[in-house]
Design a protein around this motif. Sequence first.
Motif, PDB file in Angstrom:
ATOM      1  N   GLY A 119       0.829  -1.193   0.000  1.00 56.30           N
ATOM      2  CA  GLY A 119       0.000   0.000   0.000  1.00 56.30           C
ATOM      3  C   GLY A 119       0.862   1.241   0.000  1.00 56.30           C
ATOM      4  N   ALA A 120       0.355   2.297   0.581  1.00 56.29           N
ATOM      5  CA  ALA A 120       1.084   3.564   0.662  1.00 56.29           C
ATOM      6  C   ALA A 120       0.592   4.329   1.876  1.00 56.29           C
ATOM      7  N   GLU A 121       1.402   5.293   2.317  1.00 59.85           N
ATOM      8  CA  GLU A 121       1.030   6.117   3.467  1.00 59.85           C
ATOM      9  C   GLU A 121       1.451   7.564   3.250  1.00 59.85           C
ATOM     10  N   ALA A 122       0.611   8.453   3.754  1.00 57.70           N
ATOM     11  CA  ALA A 122       0.941   9.873   3.781  1.00 57.70           C
ATOM     12  C   ALA A 122       1.003  10.285   5.246  1.00 57.70           C
ATOM     13  N   VAL A 123       2.127  10.912   5.626  1.00 56.43           N
ATOM     14  CA  VAL A 123       2.304  11.390   6.994  1.00 56.43           C
ATOM     15  C   VAL A 123       1.883  12.850   7.034  1.00 56.43           C
ATOM     16  N   LEU A 124       0.998  13.185   7.980  1.00 48.86           N
ATOM     17  CA  LEU A 124       0.473  14.540   8.092  1.00 48.86           C
ATOM     18  C   LEU A 124       0.920  15.164   9.406  1.00 48.86           C
ATOM     19  N   ASP A 125       1.213  16.473   9.365  1.00 42.89           N
ATOM     20  CA  ASP A 125       1.474  17.172  10.626  1.00 42.89           C
ATOM     21  C   ASP A 125       0.127  17.542  11.249  1.00 42.89           C
ATOM     22  N   LYS A 126       0.148  18.243  12.389  1.00 47.66           N
ATOM     23  CA  LYS A 126      -1.109  18.534  13.100  1.00 47.66           C
ATOM     24  C   LYS A 126      -2.064  19.426  12.311  1.00 47.66           C
ATOM     25  N   ASN A 149      -7.483  -0.028  -3.993  1.00 46.68           N
ATOM     26  CA  ASN A 149      -7.844   1.135  -4.816  1.00 46.68           C
ATOM     27  C   ASN A 149      -7.591   2.467  -4.120  1.00 46.68           C
ATOM     28  N   ALA A 150      -7.546   2.467  -2.800  1.00 44.02           N
ATOM     29  CA  ALA A 150      -7.317   3.713  -2.057  1.00 44.02           C
ATOM     30  C   ALA A 150      -5.895   4.228  -2.250  1.00 44.02           C
ATOM     31  N   VAL A 151      -4.960   3.359  -2.653  1.00 42.06           N
ATOM     32  CA  VAL A 151      -3.573   3.785  -2.883  1.00 42.06           C
ATOM     33  C   VAL A 151      -3.515   4.831  -3.992  1.00 42.06           C
ATOM     34  N   GLU A 152      -4.241   4.603  -5.060  1.00 48.83           N
ATOM     35  CA  GLU A 152      -4.240   5.553  -6.188  1.00 48.83           C
ATOM     36  C   GLU A 152      -4.766   6.915  -5.738  1.00 48.83           C
TER      37      GLU A 152
END
Length: 186
Positions: free
Chosen positions: A45-52, A79-82
């Motif tokens: 899959g994939a991940e996006a790291v978000l700040d506050k 499908n959420a990876v795209e």
Amino acid sequence: MIRGCGGVGGDLPTQQPKHDFTCTDSSELIQFTPVFGQTTEPGDGAEAVLDKSGQVIEFRQQRGGQIPSSGSVLSATGNAVEWLRNYAQLGSKIDINTRVLANGWDVSRRDESLGVINGGPRLLRNGKIDITAFREGFHWPENPASNNLLTIRLILLESDQLLTLLLSWIKSIIPGIKQLVLTLYP
């Protein structure tokens, strides 16, 4: 993984509620906050790291990594990876709106202390019998042995006769109940 099932869009083996059971969905987008622990689950899959503030500060090509102490991680499978790759560009801001629904109604979130308690099934509503064991996924026709134990809290119980009557009534209205646990409080 969807604990208790009851999701939408491809949960297997069912999208209906199923208490104490774990369903799967190959395409999910999940937000992990520090409440979940220090790291996300590893895997494809994939991940996006978000700040506050919701700004994307890192993009990972695989799942599994640190959860920032004052931010969150959006973890995608299938499908959420795209979608995540298209919208979670470094430096972009993702606004996340959280809604808690109960029976289709929006539950007011006055503060961040709102939690969900796994409980049920309902036995009474407005003083009348209203057992929701089937609708809430507490009874599995394909595996009757899975019927959940029922815990009842009795307050100010003064009569053994009342206790016997209560137990008889419960056994007569809940199909397949195997065990009762009673906690008596003076």
